[in-house]
Design an enzyme around this catalytic site. Structure first.
Site, short mmCIF file in Angstrom:
data_model
loop_
_atom_site.label_atom_id
_atom_site.label_comp_id
_atom_site.label_asym_id
_atom_site.label_seq_id
_atom_site.Cartn_x
_atom_site.Cartn_y
_atom_site.Cartn_z
N MET A 180 2.87 -2.85 -3.00
CA MET A 180 2.05 -3.32 -4.11
C MET A 180 0.76 -2.51 -4.26
O MET A 180 0.32 -2.24 -5.37
CB MET A 180 1.74 -4.81 -3.90
CG MET A 180 1.16 -5.50 -5.11
SD MET A 180 2.03 -5.15 -6.66
CE MET A 180 3.19 -6.47 -6.69
N CYS A 181 0.19 -2.07 -3.11
CA CYS A 181 -1.08 -1.34 -3.22
C CYS A 181 -0.88 -0.02 -3.96
O CYS A 181 -1.74 0.42 -4.71
CB CYS A 181 -1.69 -1.10 -1.84
SG CYS A 181 -0.56 -0.29 -0.70
N THR A 182 0.29 0.60 -3.75
CA THR A 182 0.60 1.84 -4.45
C THR A 182 0.72 1.58 -5.95
O THR A 182 0.15 2.30 -6.77
CB THR A 182 1.93 2.43 -3.93
OG1 THR A 182 1.83 2.60 -2.54
CG2 THR A 182 2.25 3.74 -4.59
N SER A 185 -2.93 0.52 -7.27
CA SER A 185 -4.11 1.39 -7.28
C SER A 185 -3.87 2.88 -7.06
O SER A 185 -4.73 3.68 -7.39
CB SER A 185 -5.14 0.87 -6.25
OG SER A 185 -4.49 0.69 -5.01
#
Ligand SMILES: [Zn+2]
Length: 407
Positions: A180-182, A185
Site C-alpha cells: 500500500m505504501c508504494t 506514495s
C-alpha cells in the site's frame, strides 16, 4: 472444464479412420504399461465428451483459445465448444449439458484455484471406503491443466491415491498485491497508478454514485479509472498506462498465450488417452512447462500430505490457547498457506446440538454470530479435543478439525 466419457457410441467410421490410434493400441513398445496387452479389442477414439461451463464468451477470451470466434461472443461457452467439437470430429457426441456422476475421467482447465479445489473435493466425496480401505472402482481420475503466460503445468490426480490439489496448496501462493505504501506514495509502475485509483480514489469519489462498486466489465467504469490513472501517472512521470492495462489490472487478468495453452492442452489430452486406454503409464504426476526463456520442462512426483484437510480422512488439529479468540481461528483458516479458505463457516456440536459459531454468507446469521468472534474459545464453551466442522467455498464437503488446547 471438460468431462470425458470413454464409452464408444454410434459408429460413423470410414476406412482406416483410427489407423493412428491403432498403432498405439495394437502394437507393443518400450513405453507401454507393463500390464497392457496390445489387441484389436482396445478402445478406439472418444465419442462422449461433455463440456461444462457456466460462462458466456467475452471478446477477451478470443486470443487464448481455439474454439471461439468473433461471431460467438455472447453465446454460452459450453454450447459453442460443443458445436465446434461436433463439427470437427464427426460422430463425436458432445452435449453441453451434464449430469454429475458416471464420468470416467474429468479434465479441468480452470482459471481459479477455488474452482479446482471444489472439483477436487467433489471427486474426493465420491470415494468409497470400506473398513478404511479405498474401493479403487470409486476413483475418477482428475487431469488438471493450467497456464499463466509462458508457464504452465499439467497433472494427474487419482483422488485418494495420489497428491490432490489441497495436498499441494502451498504451490499456489496467495495473490501478491502491491504494498500500500508504494501505491499511495511512491508509485514506480503504471500498475501502481491504476491500483491507486482502484483502491483509494474510486471509494473516495464514488464517480457513479454511492454504493456503486467498480465493475471491470463496465467500459464507463474502466474509462474513468483509465483517465484518473493517466493523471496520476503524469504526476510521477510514469508512462505505460493504457486502457487495456487498466482493464487487465482491475479485472486481475492473467495474460494468456495460446501456444502455452496448446502445449498444456496436448499434455492433458495425452493423459486422457493413456488413462482411458490403459496402454501407457500416466504422468506421475506433475509436469511443469516453462518457455519464458528457452524451453524448460520437467516432471516430479507431488507427494500426498499426510494430514491433508481434503483427502487424508484424518481430522486436522487446530492448536490454540483457550484464551484465543474465535477471530484468530478464523484468521488461521483463511491465512494458513495449507488451507487458504475464503469465507469459512464454523459449527460445532454442544450438548448434542449443532451450534453455529460463525457464518459469513447469510447476513442475518453473520450479524447474530459476529459477537462470537471477539469471545475466547473458553468463553464460547469449547473444550480441548472439541470437533469443529468448517464449510467453505473451496470444498463441497465439510472439513473436520479437532481443537487442541495449548497452555
Ligand atoms: Zn490431499
Amino acid at each position: 472444464m471438460m468431462l470425458v466419457d470413454g464409452d464408444a457410441g454410434s459408429t460413423s467410421d470410414w476406412d482406416d479412420r483410427w489407423n493412428h490410434i491403432k498403432k498405439f493400441l495394437e502394437r507393443s513398445g518400450p513405453f507401454m504399461h507393463p500390464d497392457f496387452e496390445p489387441s484389436t479389442e482396445a478402445l478406439s477414439g472418444f465419442r462422449n465428451i461433455h463440456v461444462v461451463d457456466m460462462d458466456n464468451i467475452d471478446v477477451s477470451n478470443l486470443n487464448r483459445q481455439f474454439l471461439f470466434r468473433a461471431k460467438d461472443v455472447g453465446r454460452p461457452k459450453a454450447d459453442v465448444a460443443a458445436d465446434f467439437i461436433n463439427s470437427r470430429v464427426p460422430g463425436c457426441f458432445c452435449p453441453s449439458f451434464y449430469l454429475y456422476l458416471e464420468f470416467h475421467i474429468i479434465v479441468c482447465g480452470l482459471d481459479s484455484i477455488v474452482a479446482r479445489r471444489w472439483m477436487n473435493g467433489m471427486l474426493l466425496s465420491l470415494l468409497v471406503y470400506e473398513d478404511g480401505v479405498l474401493d479403487p472402482s470409486s476413483i475418477i481420475p482428475l487431469i488438471d491443466g493450467g497456464t499463466e503466460g509462458f508457464k504452465g503445468n499439467a497433472r494427474v490426480i487419482l483422488p485418494g491415491m495420489t497428491a490432490c490439489i489441497d495436498c499441494t496448496l502451498e504451490l499456489y501462493p496467495p495473490q501478491i498485491n502491491f504494498p500500500m505504501c508504494t501505491i499511495a506514495s511512491m508509485p514506480r509502475l503504471p500498475e501502481h497508478c491504476i491500483e491507486y485509483v482502484r483502491i483509494l480514489q474510486w471509494p473516495k469519489e464514488m464517480p457513479f454514485g454511492d454504493d456503486m462498486a467498480l465493475d471491470g466489465d463496465d467500459p464507463e467504469h474502466i474509462q474513468w479509472v483509465y483517465q484518473k490513472s493517466l493523471e496520476r501517472a503524469a504526476e510521477f512521470s510514469i508512462t505505460g498506462v493504457t486502457y487495456r492495462l487498466t482493464q487487465g489490472v482491475v479485472k486481475r487478468i492473467i495474460p494468456a498465450v495460446a501456444s502455452t495453452n496448446a502445449a498444456i492442452a496436448a499434455a492433458c489430452a495425452t493423459e486422457v488417452f493413456k488413462i482411458a486406454s490403459s496402454a501407457y503409464l500416466p504422468l506421475n504426476n506433475y509436469m511443469v512447462f516453462n518457455d519464458v526463456d528457452g524451453l524448460y520442462t520437467y516432471t516430479f512426483e507431488a507427494e500426498r500430505k499426510e494430514n491433508c484437510s481434503a483427502c487424508s480422512q484424518v481430522p486436522s488439529d487446530l492448536h490454540f490457547s483457550p484464551s484465543s479468540k474465535l477471530q484468530e481461528v478464523l484468521d488461521y483458516l483463511t491465512e494458513s498457506t495449507s488451507l487458504q479458505m475464503k469465507s469459512p463457516a464454523i459449527t460445532t456440536t454442544m450438548d448434542g446440538k449443532n451450534k453455529t459459531l460463525y457464518l459469513q454468507s447469510v447476513a442475518s446469521i453473520e450479524q447474530r454470530t459476529r459477537p462470537n468472534l471477539t469471545k475466547t474459545l473458553n468463553e464460547l464453551g469449547l473444550a480441548d479435543g472439541q470437533e469443529l466442522a468448517v464449510a467453505d467455498v473451496t470444498t463441497p464437503q465439510t472439513v473436520l478439525f479437532k481443537l487442541c488446547f495449548t497452555s
